[in-house]
Design a protein around this motif. Structure first.
Motif, PDB file in Angstrom:
ATOM      1  N   GLU A  19       0.805  -1.200   0.010  1.00  0.00           N
ATOM      2  CA  GLU A  19      -0.146   0.075  -0.012  1.00  0.00           C
ATOM      3  C   GLU A  19       0.903   1.290  -0.088  1.00  0.00           C
ATOM      4  OE1 GLU A  19      -3.355  -0.160   2.853  1.00  0.00           O
ATOM      5  OE2 GLU A  19      -2.874   1.913   3.196  1.00  0.00           O
ATOM      6  N   ARG A  23       0.912   4.118  -2.807  1.00  0.00           N
ATOM      7  CA  ARG A  23       0.643   5.658  -2.665  1.00  0.00           C
ATOM      8  C   ARG A  23       2.090   6.358  -3.095  1.00  0.00           C
ATOM      9  NH1 ARG A  23      -2.558   9.964  -0.258  1.00  0.00           N
ATOM     10  NH2 ARG A  23      -1.314  11.275   0.836  1.00  0.00           N
ATOM     11  N   LEU A  69      -6.622  13.635  -4.038  1.00  0.00           N
ATOM     12  CA  LEU A  69      -5.777  13.449  -2.879  1.00  0.00           C
ATOM     13  C   LEU A  69      -5.987  14.368  -1.909  1.00  0.00           C
ATOM     14  CD1 LEU A  69      -2.664  12.286  -4.897  1.00  0.00           C
ATOM     15  CD2 LEU A  69      -4.337  10.698  -3.950  1.00  0.00           C
TER      16      LEU A  69
END
Ligand code: C2E
Ligand code: MG
Ligand code: MG
Ligand code: MG
Length: 292
Positions: A19, A23, A69
């Protein structure tokens, strides 16, 4: 069972790691377009003289607002920019924006300086000092009005190379600050050999709890004295309470920065504050608020 638990833990760790990589990949891709898409902004955090609390300068801090984001903190995206080879372009943008703002404030008669944070990669780019001199000339900003902040991470690299780079920079007339002092790797010995003008004491030292002896901030006391003995200006970062301000002042520190005096704000907010100080109407310091 123990074996199964261990396996689950490894899988969880792996998932978190994946993850994190995803990201970072997303941030790197999006950051590539951030300048063109007008998503970057500078905010300016006041630096005040102590004990008067009069603003004498400001630190330019980068903000990235992405449409989906949201706001991404520099502590997260600067390392991504460094790794993705984007930091030099972003750093040039920051320097140009900061100098443009500084030129505007100087033209309006405000007696301030502006500081800009540098990544080690920028400092080590070919002829960085030349680039700085060009930007200053382009905006007709006197070099001594600009402060370049280097962190202890830069100090962790080759010392001789670093001293050479800082010497070149200072030859342009800009001042150099050693940022986050006391937070990490830099040693007292390095401090003595580094060609810097300003020592910024890290907020971790400033927020240090009262020691067993009852003396407030004994480390700040020592670092301020050391800095002054070495002929440096000393600035205490992250001052958040009146007690911290008092301790820093008592240590003899003459420059301060932190939420007690104000977070980073858009240039026009800081300018309004500078304007109101000039007209002589004494106004209370702005109430500390959340960093935008
Ligand atoms: P820094 O240069 O040490 O900047 C100070 C950081 O402390 C800022 O966080 C500021 O908002 C925060 N701060 C200010 N007052 C207080 C306080 O009273 N208490 C606490 N706890 N924090 C306070 P920010 O803006 O998130 O920046 C984080 C770091 O990101 C900076 O640390 C700097 O290393 C880096 N950075 C920011 N802008 C740039 C940039 O334009 N270029 C590069 N290379 N790095 C940048
Ligand atoms: Mg800084
Ligand atoms: Mg700092
Ligand atoms: Mg920092």
């Amino acid at each position: 069972y123990a074996k199964q638990r261990g396996k689950n833990r490894v899988e969880r760790y792996q998932a978190r790691y994946d993850e994190l990589l995803r990201r970072r990949g997303t941030l790197a891709n999006e950051l590539r377009h951030a300048i063109d898409r007008d998503q970057l902004r500078l905010v300016f955090q006041p630096v005040v003289a102590l004990p008067s609390m009069r603003p004498v300068g400001a630190e330019a801090l980068l903000r990235w607002h992405h449409p989906t984001l949201g706001a991404v903190r520099p502590d997260e995206f600067i390392p991504v920019a460094e790794e993705a080879g984007l930091i030099n372009r972003i750093g040039s943008w920051v320097l140009a924006q900061a100098c443009e703002q500084l030129a505007d404030w100087l033209a309006k008669g405000h007696d301030v300086w502006v500081s800009v944070n540098l990544s080690p990669k920028e400092l080590h780019a070919a002829d960085y000092a030349g680039q700085v001199a060009d930007v200053l000339a382009e905006h007709a900003v006197p070099a001594q009005r600009l402060v370049l902040e280097v962190t202890e991470h830069a100090v962790a690299t080759d010392m001789e190379e670093l001293i050479g780079r800082l010497t070149e920079l200072r030859a342009t007339g800009v001042r150099v600050a050693l940022d986050d002092f006391g937070a990490g790797y830099s040693s007292l010995g390095q401090l003595r050999t580094l060609p810097v003008d300003i020592l910024k004491i890290d907020h971790a030292l400033v927020a240090e709890p009262e020691s067993r002896t009852g003396t407030a901030a004994p480390l700040v006391d020592v670092v301020v004295r050391l800095g002054h003995r070495l002929g440096l200006e000393v600035l205490a970062e992250g001052i958040g309470t009146p007690a911290q301000r008092a301790a820093v002042e008592e240590a003899g520190c003459r420059l301060g920065q932190g939420s007690l005096f104000g977070w980073g704000v858009p240039a026009e907010h800081l300018e309004a504050q500078l304007d109101s100080l000039r007209t002589g109407s004494p106004r209370p310091m702005p109430v500390p608020r959340n960093d935008p």
